[in-house]
Design an enzyme around this catalytic site. Structure first.
Site, PDB file in Angstrom:
ATOM      1  N   ASP A 409       0.839  -1.191   0.000  1.00 47.55           N
ATOM      2  CA  ASP A 409       0.000   0.000   0.000  1.00 47.55           C
ATOM      3  C   ASP A 409       0.877   1.245   0.000  1.00 47.55           C
ATOM      4  O   ASP A 409       2.045   1.216   0.390  1.00 47.55           O
ATOM      5  CB  ASP A 409      -0.907  -0.009   1.228  1.00 47.55           C
ATOM      6  CG  ASP A 409      -2.216   0.718   0.995  1.00 47.55           C
ATOM      7  OD1 ASP A 409      -2.283   1.551   0.075  1.00 47.55           O
ATOM      8  OD2 ASP A 409      -3.195   0.449   1.735  1.00 47.55           O
ATOM      9  N   GLU A 412       3.152   5.224  -3.563  1.00 49.34           N
ATOM     10  CA  GLU A 412       3.435   6.473  -4.310  1.00 49.34           C
ATOM     11  C   GLU A 412       4.631   7.232  -3.739  1.00 49.34           C
ATOM     12  O   GLU A 412       5.421   7.746  -4.542  1.00 49.34           O
ATOM     13  CB  GLU A 412       2.216   7.407  -4.272  1.00 49.34           C
ATOM     14  CG  GLU A 412       0.893   6.802  -4.615  1.00 49.34           C
ATOM     15  CD  GLU A 412       0.242   6.127  -3.431  1.00 49.34           C
ATOM     16  OE1 GLU A 412       0.288   6.660  -2.314  1.00 49.34           O
ATOM     17  OE2 GLU A 412      -0.295   5.044  -3.626  1.00 49.34           O
ATOM     18  N   ASP A 482      -7.834   4.597  -3.864  1.00 53.13           N
ATOM     19  CA  ASP A 482      -8.961   4.735  -2.939  1.00 53.13           C
ATOM     20  C   ASP A 482     -10.002   5.672  -3.532  1.00 53.13           C
ATOM     21  O   ASP A 482     -10.047   6.875  -3.242  1.00 53.13           O
ATOM     22  CB  ASP A 482      -8.472   5.265  -1.590  1.00 53.13           C
ATOM     23  CG  ASP A 482      -7.467   4.332  -0.941  1.00 53.13           C
ATOM     24  OD1 ASP A 482      -7.436   3.143  -1.307  1.00 53.13           O
ATOM     25  OD2 ASP A 482      -6.714   4.789  -0.063  1.00 53.13           O
TER      26      ASP A 482
END
Length: 812
Positions: A409, A412, A482
């Site tokens: 997760d 980035e 998300d």
């Protein structure tokens, strides 16, 4: 050694261009031949043209007198030893590999590209290569840009993942692109003309297309550095890009089954209980995901250990999941809390990047309590020593207890309270600004490389939220972030996933149902959301990964009612359809690995001669046989009673609605559900009750259907249904191997080729090639013609064929 023995080696290529030795004045109309091309200094800029292969060429430009030393993070290909012919005519220098012509104007410095027959492909815009001096955290460098001239009606695709809903990237501007939660930066585009351009730069980059041309502009670069590749068609371009940046390894078979997840399961009993419930309901399931905080509080963020008391026996939890014939992956992040062992080991070694990331607070309350900072910071993913430490703890705390894969997760990573000065932070490879967009490539690659070095018995599977060029070589499937759930967001996922795949990274998925449900105040009690979730799951059936996940409400099938309820039944129907397609899907995944194909395919990839397909952003091919048109608008709700700010919607299935689909010309099609034959080049209306979306099969297709199962490997494929759709000649190769190790790289796999001869109405099943442990030696194929997908199990068998690996011909 097999032809795949070198396919999966991960290497780093360091290439140095020394421009200082060019004996040319700034206005000289001459050139210097090099081992792989030529270079020349023109109007103060030194340009080098370097062929990496017959159809791949690198263009590097630097100000005259400057050197260019760069280790590419994406490109792993070494230049091939090929013959390049140079011819000068007046001010133009032509370099030809026999398959690609590159033209350098020795007066202006402009570089143009053409096919081997001289057909124009792409031109640089004259005088558009620029170098603007830039101080990058104390280092003198440049802001660099290059513009190109495209045909007026020429669509282009790719650029990674963006959420605007467009497929064609013409007339788009993406300013200052930086990796984000729902935006993945891949500075690569391809044209319907059969070429691609990769801008090899990792700093914040602007892409712009408009009247002034098509351009890339990056904040930091010692030079302009891009690759041009010609493949003839979209598959060919993708093949060239993967040749340049890495091939795609195989995922385990089980990863193509159905996945259940949510934010988040809060105990090992809850997680195992979900798997058990699916087994009790006899609804297929292969994957379950443990999200964050199994490690405890935020100060222990990403400890990669089960410090939460609700997980007292993680080994037993994993064993229980395996005992139910399912698999489990777990959340890991690219950041660490200050009380973790990783943080304490990395901090003294300057392996942490000191900017704010999520979670910002040590408290779980929302909004974050800034008076109690979490102290969580990302690690320096560019540092190989830091990646070693990352794996050491992931291996010890998670992989060693039997975890099957990784949910990486925030790759980035999340960047909270962004300040421009954050980009000045020093990393192992220079300023963060210089390498910003390669962050996901480095952290995902670190896990892949280390697991491969640890064992070959378990294939790497990584689910991740961000990607950069070359990430396809690291066993990762990227999800779209998300998202806030809505019908428009669902609709946008189709071109989002297609452009991502067109960036040469084939594995993509989205949170089925969307992550946030803030637009649905009644959550699962809202019929509009229940319909949206069902349609999203139907779309997810035809994505490389079928995964239900989200916040605000659980998404397990039993949250949507029971057998006999329309929504529940529709969900169950499509999960079962996914499993019946596993032989087709797994064979398609081999086509991706061995032949550089793509699973999700924009229509123009297979029908480029049909201009009506060029801008279609609502349909796609799943593999090369199935056209899928997801339903992305509500059909079965109506306004009801007004309560406060809300109008309570009601379910209304009284009238069956329809959806119109364009079927590309040049072939005939079959309605998957009914078997009806349809001529291509027209729009068709299809009734779409809640359990139907338009699916059409291309004439000439041969599709294997597998048995009804509760998990992917429950039953052998010893009695597959082979469905033939007449109307054209066609081929399909059934691929099989040991399902979850890397023995296929050693040649341990088998292929069975099916060829349909439409004129003689004969299906030829060729000799099986290859072998592997556990291979089915004797089996039966039940041949069916244009079955109704609504009744695959009851489809009439035209002929049953005993097959022992030797060629068989069946006349139908």
């Amino acid at each position: 050694m097999t032809r795949f023995s070198n396919l999966f080696k991960v290497i780093t290529v360091s290439i140095t261009f020394s421009m200082l030795a060019v004996p040319l004045t700034s206005d000289a109309q001459g050139y210097q031949k090099t081992a792989t091309g030529a270079k020349a200094t023109i109007n103060g800029t030194t340009t080098e043209i370097q062929f990496f292969g017959p159809e791949i060429v690198r263009i590097v430009k630097v100000p005259d007198g400057k050197s260019f030393n760069k280790e590419s993070l994406s490109v792993i290909k070494k230049p091939e030893n090929i013959s390049v012919t140079l011819k000068q005519k007046g001010d133009e220098l032509n370099l030809s590999s026999g398959k690609l012509i590159v033209m350098l104007n020795l007066k202006s410095g402009e570089v143009d590209f053409a096919g081997n027959k001289g057909n124009a492909l792409l031109k640089e815009k004259q005088n558009s290569g620029t170098f603007t001096p830039f101080n990058d955290a104390g280092s003198s460098t440049y802001t660099v840009s290059q513009a190109f001239v495209l045909d007026a009606d020429e669509p282009i695709y790719g650029l990674g993942q963006h959420q605007r809903g467009n497929l064609n990237q013409r007339n788009q501007t993406y300013r200052n692109m930086i990796q984000g939660n729902t935006e993945d930066v891949v500075p690569f585009f391809q044209s319907v003309k059969g070429y691609g351009v990769f801008w090899d730069n990792y700093s914040p980059t602007t892409f712009a297309d408009g009247q002034d041309g098509t351009s890339f502009k990056s904040d930091v670069g010692d030079g302009i550095d891009y690759y041009f590749m010609y493949g003839g068609n979209s598959d060919g371009v993708i093949a060239r890009m993967r040749d340049l940046t890495g091939q795609v390894p195989m995922f385990p078979l089980w990863t193509y089954g159905y996945w259940q997840s949510k934010q988040r399961y809060k105990s090992q009993d809850e997680l195992v209980g979900v798997v058990q419930k699916y087994r009790d309901l006899k609804v297929p399931l292969d994957g379950i995901i443990q999200d964050w905080q199994y490690w405890g509080n935020n100060y222990l963020w990403n400890a990669m250990d089960f410090l939460n008391s609700e997980y007292p026996n993680p080994k037993k939890m994993v064993n229980d999941v395996h005992g139910l014939n399912a698999h489990m992956i777990i959340s890991i992040w690219a950041s660490f809390g200050p009380q973790t062992l990783q943080y304490r080991e990395m901090r003294p070694k300057n392996m942490l990047l000191d900017f704010k990331t999520w979670p910002e607070s040590g408290s779980d309350k929302w909004p974050p309590l800034q008076d109690y900072p979490s102290g969580v910071v990302p690690y320096d993913v560019y540092n190989p020593g830091a990646r070693d430490i990352f794996w050491k703890y992931a291996n010890k705390g998670l992989f060693s207890v039997g975890i099957d894969g990784w949910w990486m997760d925030s790759t980035e990573p999340d960047h909270a309270q962004f300040k421009p000065s954050d980009l000045d932070i020093k990393t192992y490879l220079g300023s963060f600004r210089k390498v910003r967009n390669a962050f996901p490539l480095m952290t995902v690659g670190g896990v892949y490389d280390h697991q491969r070095a640890t064992t070959s018995d378990k294939r790497v599977f990584i689910l991740t939220r961000s990607a950069f060029a070359g990430q396809q070589r690291y066993g990762a499937n990227t999800w779209s972030g998300d998202l806030t759930s809505s019908w428009q967001v669902l609709k946008n996922q189709i071109p989002t996933g297609l452009n991502f795949s067109l960036s040469a990274i084939p594995y993509w998925n989205s949170d089925i149902g969307g992550f946030f449900l803030s637009k649905f105040r009644r959550k699962l009690a809202d019929p509009d959301y229940r319909e949206l979730y069902t349609r999203w799951l139907e779309f997810g059936t035809f994505c490389p990964m079928m995964r239900s996940h989200g916040d605000d409400a659980p998404r397990e099938i039993y949250q949507f009612g029971k057998k006999g309820d329309k929504v529940y039944d529709a969900i169950e129907k499509f999960i079962n359809l996914r499993y019946s397609l596993l032989p087709y899907i797994y064979s398609t995944s081999w086509d991706v690995t061995a032949h550089q194909s793509s699973m999700m395919r924009a229509l123009f990839m297979d029908f480029a001669n049909d201009k009506d397909t060029w801008n279609i952003n609502t349909e796609f091919m799943f593999g090369k046989s199935m056209l899928v048109h997801p339903v992305t608008e509500p059909m079965y709700t109506k306004p009801g009673q007004v309560m406060g700010r809300d109008t309570i919607k009601l379910e209304d299935f009284s009238t069956i609605k329809t959806k119109q689909t364009y079927l590309p010309k040049g072939t005939n099609w079959y309605d998957f559900w009914t078997g009806e034959k349809i001529i291509g080049g027209q729009k068709m209306n299809k009734q779409t009750p809640i359990d139907i979306i338009p699916i059409y099969i291309k004439a000439g297709s041969v599709i294997p259907f597998g048995p009804q199962v509760q998990y992917a490997a429950e039953k052998k494929w010893d009695n597959l249904k082979i469905s033939v759709y007449p109307g054209a000649d066609g081929d399909f190769t059934l691929y099989e191997d040991e399902n979850d190790n890397y023995n296929y790289e050693k040649g341990k796999y088998s292929e069975i080729r099916f060829h349909w001869d439409d004129k003689t109405r004969t299906l030829k099943i060729a000799d099986r090639t290859g072998s592997f442990n556990g291979m089915i030696n004797d089996r039966k194929f039940d041949i069916i013609l244009t079955p109704a997908g609504s009744n695959l199990e009851g489809a009439r068998v035209v002929k049953s064929v005993a097959y022992n690996g030797k060629s068989v011909s069946v006349k139908l």
